[in-house]
Motif scaffolding. Structure first.
Motif, PDB file in Angstrom:
ATOM      1  N   LEU A 168      -3.197 -37.954 -13.182  1.00  0.00           N
ATOM      2  CA  LEU A 168      -3.786 -37.019 -14.137  1.00  0.00           C
ATOM      3  C   LEU A 168      -3.016 -35.703 -14.163  1.00  0.00           C
ATOM      4  O   LEU A 168      -2.778 -35.130 -15.236  1.00  0.00           O
ATOM      5  N   ASN A 169      -2.595 -35.223 -13.010  1.00  0.00           N
ATOM      6  CA  ASN A 169      -1.871 -33.955 -12.957  1.00  0.00           C
ATOM      7  C   ASN A 169      -0.457 -34.092 -13.521  1.00  0.00           C
ATOM      8  O   ASN A 169       0.044 -33.183 -14.194  1.00  0.00           O
ATOM      9  N   THR A 215      -8.741 -31.328 -19.217  1.00  0.00           N
ATOM     10  CA  THR A 215      -8.764 -32.409 -18.238  1.00  0.00           C
ATOM     11  C   THR A 215     -10.168 -32.647 -17.715  1.00  0.00           C
ATOM     12  O   THR A 215     -10.956 -31.723 -17.543  1.00  0.00           O
ATOM     13  N   SER A 229      -3.656 -27.328 -17.204  1.00  0.00           N
ATOM     14  CA  SER A 229      -4.852 -27.561 -18.007  1.00  0.00           C
ATOM     15  C   SER A 229      -5.479 -26.229 -18.411  1.00  0.00           C
ATOM     16  O   SER A 229      -5.647 -25.334 -17.583  1.00  0.00           O
ATOM     17  N   GLN A 270      -5.549 -29.037 -11.173  1.00  0.00           N
ATOM     18  CA  GLN A 270      -5.505 -29.170 -12.626  1.00  0.00           C
ATOM     19  C   GLN A 270      -5.060 -27.872 -13.291  1.00  0.00           C
ATOM     20  O   GLN A 270      -4.286 -27.890 -14.263  1.00  0.00           O
ATOM     21  N   LEU A 324      -8.002 -35.302 -21.208  1.00  0.00           N
ATOM     22  CA  LEU A 324      -7.262 -36.323 -20.484  1.00  0.00           C
ATOM     23  C   LEU A 324      -8.075 -36.903 -19.322  1.00  0.00           C
ATOM     24  O   LEU A 324      -8.702 -36.166 -18.554  1.00  0.00           O
ATOM     25  N   THR A 370      -0.942 -34.260 -17.269  1.00  0.00           N
ATOM     26  CA  THR A 370      -1.277 -32.942 -17.812  1.00  0.00           C
ATOM     27  C   THR A 370      -0.025 -32.114 -18.043  1.00  0.00           C
ATOM     28  O   THR A 370       0.163 -31.504 -19.110  1.00  0.00           O
TER      29      THR A 370
END
Length: 328
Positions: A98-99, A117, A165, A160, A77, A102
């Protein structure tokens, strides 16, 4: 003529060719890179990467579900925030795109494939570099501060890992990044989070379409920290350093233009070796196929097979889900 050695015997039919094949593709050997963008209401097509999208959270979930159903091994990702700053503050914000993405993908398909990630600042900074900038000591352009950047990577790693992740892709090419992140994760109890080191990552022209995909804000270039395309032995050195620092997997990127480096690393590595068929490599296939110059499916299969043949245990490819469908 009396010929005792006739290699064509093992090429005579499809069945015997498949039986004698030295290298095979399997869906589990493929990882799909995926992009998720904050602030959009529907997926955005990426002009230079036909078939690849900037996803919303919902469309990302759907694409990840499709990938899992195809049986691929994992997804990687990449997040594109609505706001950026010099420190890449959104990168380690639990509410950062992004988090958030995820957590959504882990919830959706985390039992079916490996959610990974990208751990790098370039998508999150307003200057587009992979680290924190410091003023140049000689009055020239600002340069990436290696050690200050490691502190940002430590914070990103925690965010992450806490988002779920399973594999962190350390792609920034900072010296000591694997050791820094490993020690931070272990101290926080994330001993099971694996590290994928982009060990031999070259300053390549083939990243062009990716810059569009992440809406890169890059000024200048990354030759001060990514590797010189002229260097082969250095790729193996970087991989050996990362393994010594605790990398669980090492990577060569790009793949197709660096098959010699990939073969070197695969021959020497004590850990799995992966390779990334990058955006420009995929775009060239798509462009030539669109002109009718090559057979698209055969070119895709041959390109990924060549990466496997050179020694990659796993290939990151934008064609991953499609290839898996063909195999199955």
């Amino acid at each position: 003529m009396t010929l005792t050695v006739r290699p064509r015997r093992l090429r005579a039919t499809r069945a015997i060719r498949e039986l004698a094949a030295e290298t095979r593709l399997h869906p589990r050997d493929l990882v799909l890179p995926m992009f998720v963008r904050e602030g959009i209401s529907q997926p955005n097509a990426i002009a230079s990467m036909p078939g690849v999208m900037q996803h919303t959270i919902d469309s990302l979930r759907a694409a990840a579900t499709e990938a899992a159903a195809a049986g691929i091994g994992g997804v990687m990702l990449f997040g594109i925030p609505a706001e950026r700053d010099a420190q890449g503050s959104q990168a380690d914000d639990p509410a950062g795109i992004l988090n958030v993405a995820t957590r959504a993908v882990v919830e959706e398909v985390g039992d079916a494939l490996v959610v990974q990630t990208d751990l790098c600042l370039d998508e999150f900074t307003n200057h587009g570099h992979c680290g924190v900038l410091a003023p140049s000591t000689d009055g020239g352009p600002a340069e990436v501060d290696n050690d200050a950047t490691l502190e940002r990577y430590r914070a990103m790693a925690l965010a992450q890992a806490e988002a779920g992740s399973q594999v962190l892709g350390l792609s920034g090419m900072m010296d000591g990044q694997v050791a820094a992140v490993r020690s931070t994760l272990d101290a926080a109890g994330h001993t099971d989070t694996a590290l994928l080191a982009y060990s031999a990552k070259y300053a390549s022209a083939f990243y062009g379409p990716f810059r569009e995909a992440v809406d890169s804000q890059l000024t200048g270039d990354r030759r001060g920290y990514q590797m010189d395309p002229a260097n082969r032995r250095e790729g193996l050195l970087e991989a050996e350093l990362d393994i010594a620092e605790g990398a669980d997997v090492v990577m060569v990127k790009p793949a197709m233009s660096y098959l010699d480096v990939l073969a070197d690393v695969a021959a020497a590595s004590s850990v799995p070796v992966w390779a990334y068929q990058v955006s420009g490599e995929a775009a060239m296939i798509e462009a030539a196929a669109a002109q009718g110059w090559i057979d698209r499916r055969r070119a895709i299969e041959e390109s990924v097979l060549s990466i496997k043949r050179a020694g990659a245990d796993v290939v990151l490819s934008y064609f991953a889900t499609e290839i898996a469908g063909w195999i199955r």
